[in-house]
Design an enzyme around this catalytic site. Structure first.
Site, PDB file in Angstrom:
ATOM      1  N   LEU A  69      14.047  61.275 -23.512  1.00  0.00           N
ATOM      2  CA  LEU A  69      14.606  62.642 -23.452  1.00  0.00           C
ATOM      3  C   LEU A  69      14.413  63.238 -22.056  1.00  0.00           C
ATOM      4  CD1 LEU A  69      13.236  64.219 -26.772  1.00  0.00           C
ATOM      5  CD2 LEU A  69      15.487  63.203 -26.351  1.00  0.00           C
ATOM      6  N   ALA A 110       9.733  60.208 -24.190  1.00  0.00           N
ATOM      7  CA  ALA A 110      10.431  58.921 -24.046  1.00  0.00           C
ATOM      8  C   ALA A 110      11.699  59.099 -23.212  1.00  0.00           C
ATOM      9  CB  ALA A 110      10.722  58.314 -25.420  1.00  0.00           C
ATOM     10  N   ASP A 144      -3.014  61.568 -26.306  1.00  0.00           N
ATOM     11  CA  ASP A 144      -1.692  61.265 -25.773  1.00  0.00           C
ATOM     12  C   ASP A 144      -0.861  62.536 -25.600  1.00  0.00           C
ATOM     13  OD1 ASP A 144       0.367  59.238 -25.134  1.00  0.00           O
ATOM     14  OD2 ASP A 144       1.363  60.115 -26.886  1.00  0.00           O
ATOM     15  N   GLU A 182       9.783  59.984 -15.867  1.00  0.00           N
ATOM     16  CA  GLU A 182      10.428  60.775 -16.920  1.00  0.00           C
ATOM     17  C   GLU A 182       9.991  60.318 -18.301  1.00  0.00           C
ATOM     18  OE1 GLU A 182      11.716  63.321 -18.649  1.00  0.00           O
ATOM     19  OE2 GLU A 182      13.276  63.576 -17.122  1.00  0.00           O
ATOM     20  N   GLU A 184       1.013  54.306 -29.653  1.00  0.00           N
ATOM     21  CA  GLU A 184       0.463  53.665 -28.461  1.00  0.00           C
ATOM     22  C   GLU A 184      -0.199  52.374 -28.926  1.00  0.00           C
ATOM     23  OE1 GLU A 184       0.386  54.975 -25.065  1.00  0.00           O
ATOM     24  OE2 GLU A 184       2.016  56.069 -26.024  1.00  0.00           O
ATOM     25  N   ALA A 230       4.219  40.526 -15.243  1.00  0.00           N
ATOM     26  CA  ALA A 230       2.823  40.156 -15.500  1.00  0.00           C
ATOM     27  C   ALA A 230       2.292  40.876 -16.720  1.00  0.00           C
ATOM     28  CB  ALA A 230       1.954  40.495 -14.300  1.00  0.00           C
ATOM     29  N   GLY A 265       6.168  50.104 -33.717  1.00  0.00           N
ATOM     30  CA  GLY A 265       6.090  50.340 -32.273  1.00  0.00           C
ATOM     31  C   GLY A 265       6.142  51.815 -31.921  1.00  0.00           C
ATOM     32  N   LYS A 272       0.478  64.466 -22.108  1.00  0.00           N
ATOM     33  CA  LYS A 272       1.847  64.921 -21.843  1.00  0.00           C
ATOM     34  C   LYS A 272       1.861  66.394 -21.434  1.00  0.00           C
ATOM     35  CE  LYS A 272       3.818  61.554 -24.990  1.00  0.00           C
ATOM     36  NZ  LYS A 272       4.309  61.291 -26.342  1.00  0.00           N
ATOM     37  N   GLY A 293       9.489  55.124 -29.608  1.00  0.00           N
ATOM     38  CA  GLY A 293      10.180  53.877 -29.923  1.00  0.00           C
ATOM     39  C   GLY A 293      10.503  53.138 -28.646  1.00  0.00           C
ATOM     40  N   ARG A 341      -2.829  38.843 -18.665  1.00  0.00           N
ATOM     41  CA  ARG A 341      -3.371  37.488 -18.550  1.00  0.00           C
ATOM     42  C   ARG A 341      -2.441  36.460 -17.919  1.00  0.00           C
ATOM     43  NH1 ARG A 341      -4.790  39.355 -23.356  1.00  0.00           N
ATOM     44  NH2 ARG A 341      -2.986  38.352 -24.301  1.00  0.00           N
TER      45      ARG A 341
END
Ligand code: ADP
Ligand code: ASP
Ligand code: MG
Length: 836
Positions: free
Chosen positions: A629, A627, A694, A622, A683, A525, A680, A698, A813, A528
């Site tokens: 790691l 990402a 962000d 995780e 965010e 999903a 990419g 973390k 990424g 929309r």
């Protein structure tokens, strides 16, 4: 204690011993093998292909006929009109089949007409009486076999075979005992010998299901009784083997209607077959094996529709240590649990005996018994239809104890099923029960009662009927009889989500082949549009998604009753989705996410999520830090092994790392931000990165992992977003990015002049002070030499005090983030039993 293998009766006499060199091969064709004329031809071809000269063929009624006959009798008695039409339809079906096989004017047609005329008279009589008449109903039930045997025997004769038809009512004498039909072997053997003296044909077609009582009344052997007929006649005729032909490739490891992944079993011992049959594997009738065990007759279960398949061989046990200790699973539904509780039972001899005596006297058969060693309660499983009678009988037996309060309660609860795991290999092998119970626990099935037979060949578990399909599938996968199946739903197929779907799609065949793990993406999903399906969402969702997203419907679909394990993957960056995790986890749905809103959101909500994941469903995140790691798992390992965190320092934003690694003043900062967005690396709203939020999130996630109750508001954050741009829309912000450029350029020039570099650094010290912001670091600092989007995290701990533990590598990424999420998904799969 569960019911163990059926006791074998004395060996029946061997009447056809004169033909021992050329013994009969006995067969039984079930109703599904005799559905229409082409089925009869198929059966004839199968018998034709048999090697031996003597063939004994027991037949069921044409498919659905017994049900139709029972309904006809019921309807006639209840004066429900319409039964005459049903009768006509049944007649036409038989006549049409006979005509197609034997010709328009074959003798069987007139005979069938006469048979149906007699049946019509019987039904008329029942309709007049208006009350059930046992004898008439018994006689009616068995007529389907009478008809089908005539059609098949005539077909053989028309094909030039020396074939006789044996109406079992002329030979087989039975009584009705508590456990079903009891054969009068002496009378039946004598009758068979007399009949055989008149019929020497090498092929015999025998009516299944029907028999006569000692009083010479027509009766039947009980539903699915043709299997039993076949075993009885195999014994009477001294056959050398028995093949039961049906519509599956033998006995399957579970009922295929409940477990679509069930696999055919190559062989079973008699005991295993008895246990499976007794506990509901409809493919074989529980009593079938008594006459064949007594004679050590090999039995095969084969598929009429695939005669090339070897099917299942049932015989003496073969030892194969390499296989799963559990051969198969079965389930009996429509049961009830009866419990008797009270302190007055403790240490009082004879309580159980009185309870079971009362049930016996009331004619209630007990499927399973379990008693706790405290003797405080006895619980047994009975058929739902007997439940009220059972409760009444036990209450009456203990009326005095109930009045005195020594027995606190007697109660029944309906809607119970018993799941049985069966296998000779379970005996003496530790851990089988644990594996079974673990599998049920992990899919959230509550166990009502447990019993294991002393033979250790069967573990029986009573569960709510609503759970039985899920429980069977989970247990089936737990013993590696079928792949471990995960029902997966993904919310937010943006860059990371899309990469994850592609990774799943690519890995699926290998995971299935090498690890028996079946990842089924069943829902996807966006905010929309949504797609709900069965298995191939990773490949197919976007072509067939429909407008309008309904998360509740999605969750319900993913958490399907028939699939034991459900996982929701949240790849949105949405706080509202995170707000649902606690409910999902509490419902037993695993949650995997790179979304930081849960881990860094309000502490109270985060605590609720942790609590919900403490009992059962897994919460894995995780990919929220670094990402793909192993940042969180490294921290967890440190803490779980008793280390103590003193400080964390790091570059936790791949975006900011990339921006400051690249920025040397030659290209405007805003141009780099645009580039990072397109790649990419940012965010969805780059302000989440540039504002430091962000990174702060973390840091909060790591701090909470380490046991502090840090809130996002406690982090001192240096935002790179000018105040004038904080409240504009994301689009507006992207347009006005160049408003950044002057301030950053100026700061960079100053740092550069000092021989330093600018890096965006997160810090948490041992006192719990947390900060994120730009730091000027000497050019030889470890943080100054990162490449591209590399993240770096330094854990200073009691053990790693002088030389911190460092985790470093690409930290942003879609591909690497998706891989981090995928690894979490596989950990969830492993935790529910997948062999990874
Ligand atoms: P028949 O008419 O051949 O006697 P039944 O309808 O009595 O056939 O029983 C066969 C059916 O039993 C199969 O088609 C299958 O759906 C069901 N079944 C239940 N459990 C098992 C099992 N363990 N193995 C094979 N079939 C099973
Ligand atoms: N026709 C009977 C029944 O449906 C017996 C059998 O098929 O085994 O129960
Ligand atoms: Mg059957």
């Amino acid at each position: 204690m569960s019911r163990s293998a059926l006791a074998a009766p004395a060996a029946p006499p061997f009447v056809d011993a004169a033909f021992a060199d050329d013994a009969f091969a006995a067969h039984k064709f079930g109703g599904s093998s005799l559905a229409d004329a082409s089925c009869f031809r198929r059966v004839a071809a199968i018998v034709d292909a048999q090697a031996g000269p003597r063939q004994l063929i027991v037949v069921s009624a044409m498919r659905g006929t017994t049900d139709a006959l029972i309904a006809l009798a019921d309807d006639a008695i209840a004066a429900r009109e319409g039964w005459r039409n049903d009768l006509t339809r049944l007649r036409q079906r038989h006549v049409a089949t006979a005509q197609e096989l034997l010709g328009e004017n074959a003798p069987a047609i007139g005979w069938l007409d006469a048979e149906f005329a007699r049946l019509a008279h019987l039904l008329d009589a029942l309709a007049v009486l208006g009350t059930p008449n046992r004898e008439a109903i018994d006689a009616i039930q068995g007529l389907g076999e009478v008809w089908s045997s005539r059609i098949l025997a005539d077909l053989f004769v028309s094909q030039g075979r020396a074939c006789a038809r044996l109406d079992a009512r002329e030979v087989l004498r039975i009584g009705h005992g508590e456990l079903g039909a009891v054969v009068d072997w002496d009378a039946s053997a004598a009758n068979y010998a007399a009949w055989r003296a008149q019929h020497a044909q090498p092929w015999l077609v025998v009516t299944g299901f029907v028999a006569r009582t000692r009083e010479d009344r027509d009766t039947v052997l009980g539903r699915n009784g043709s299997d039993y007929s076949a075993a009885i006649f195999a014994a009477l005729a001294n056959a050398s083997e028995l093949t039961l032909w049906g519509d599956t490739d033998g006995v399957l490891s579970a009922d295929p209607r409940l477990v679509p992944d069930a696999i055919p079993l190559a062989d079973l011992s008699y005991d295993e077959a008895c246990e499976l049959a007794y506990f509901g594997a409809k493919v074989i009738h529980p009593q079938t094996l008594t006459p064949v065990i007594a004679r050590g007759l090999p039995v095969r279960i084969r598929n009429t529709f695939r005669p090339e398949h070897a099917g299942t061989a049932i015989g003496q046990p073969g030892v194969d240590a390499t296989r799963s200790p559990v051969k198969g699973l079965s389930a009996v539904q429509g049961l009830a649990v009866l419990t008797l509780e009270g302190a007055g039972m403790i240490g009082v001899p004879g309580t159980a005996e009185r309870a079971f005596g009362a049930l016996h006297a009331a004619g209630v058969s007990v499927v399973m018994i379990s008693q706790g060693s405290s003797e405080h309660s006895i619980c047994c499983i009975v058929r739902e239809a007997d439940a009220a009678r059972a409760e009444h009988a036990v209450r009456r037996a203990f009326v005095a104890e109930l009045a005195r309060g020594e027995i606190a309660s007697v109660g029944v609860a309906a809607g119970i099923s018993v799941l049985a795991a069966v296998g000779d290999g379970m005996a003496g092998q530790p851990g089988v029960a644990a594996r079974l119970f673990g599998a049920l626990a992990r899919c959230g099935v509550n166990i009502r009662a447990i019993a294991q037979g002393a033979s250790e060949r069967n573990i029986s578990i009573a569960v709510d009927s609503a759970d039985v399909a899920r429980a069977l599938r989970a247990a089936h996968a737990a013993f590696w009889l079928s792949p471990q199946t995960l029902s997966v739903g993904l919310v937010g197929p943006g860059k990371v989500g899309a990469a994850l779907l592609a990774q799943i799609e690519a890995a699926r065949p290998r995971l299935l082949r090498e690890h028996q793990l079946d990842l089924r993406v069943r829902a996807v999903a966006t905010s929309r549009r949504q797609w709900l399906g069965e298995a191939d969402g990773a490949a197919a969702w976007s072509q067939s998604a429909s407008d309008g997203t309904d998360l509740d419907a999605l969750v319900e679909h993913v958490h399907a009753e028939h699939l034991p394990h459900a996982v929701l993957i949240d790849c949105s960056a949405n706080d509202a989705v995170a707000a649902r995790y606690a409910d999902w986890l509490a419902a037993g749905i695993h949650v995997v996410t790179p979304n930081k809103h849960a881990g860094a959101g309000p502490r109270e909500r985060w605590q609720r999520i942790r609590d919900a994941s403490a009992n059962g469903a897994r919460f894995r995140y995780e990919a929220t830090v670094g990402a793909g790691l192993p940042v969180i798992s490294t921290l967890r390992d440190l803490l779980d092994t008793g280390d103590e965190l003193l400080a964390v320092e790091g570059i936790l934003s791949g975006t900011l790392a990339w921006l400051f690694n690249r920025y040397d003043g030659s290209v405007p900062f805003s141009a780099l931000v645009h580039e990072a967005h397109a790649l990419g690396y940012t965010e969805p709203d780059p302000r989440d990165d540039l504002s430091g939020t962000d990174v702060a999130r973390k840091l909060v996630i790591l701090a909470r992992e380490a046991g502090t109750g840090l809130e996002l508001g406690d982090v001192a954050v240096e935002s790179l977003v000018p105040p004038s741009l904080r409240d504009s829309s994301a689009e507006d912000f992207m347009r006005r990015l160049s408003e950044f450029d002057a301030a950053i350029a100026e700061r960079h020039a100053r740092t550069h002049a000092d021989g330093c570099v600018l890096r965006y650094v997160a810090r948490l010290d041992r006192d719990g002070h947390a900060s994120v912001g730009l730091a000027e670091l000497p050019r030889d600092h470890a943080f100054a030499h990162l490449r591209l989007t590399d993240n770096i995290v330094q854990f200073t701990t009691r053990r790693y005090r002088d030389n911190p533990l460092v985790v470093q590598g690409p930290g942003a990424g879609p591909e690497v983030t998706a891989a981090g999420v995928f690894a979490d998904l596989l950990r969830v799969a492993a935790s529910v039993g997948a062999r990874l």
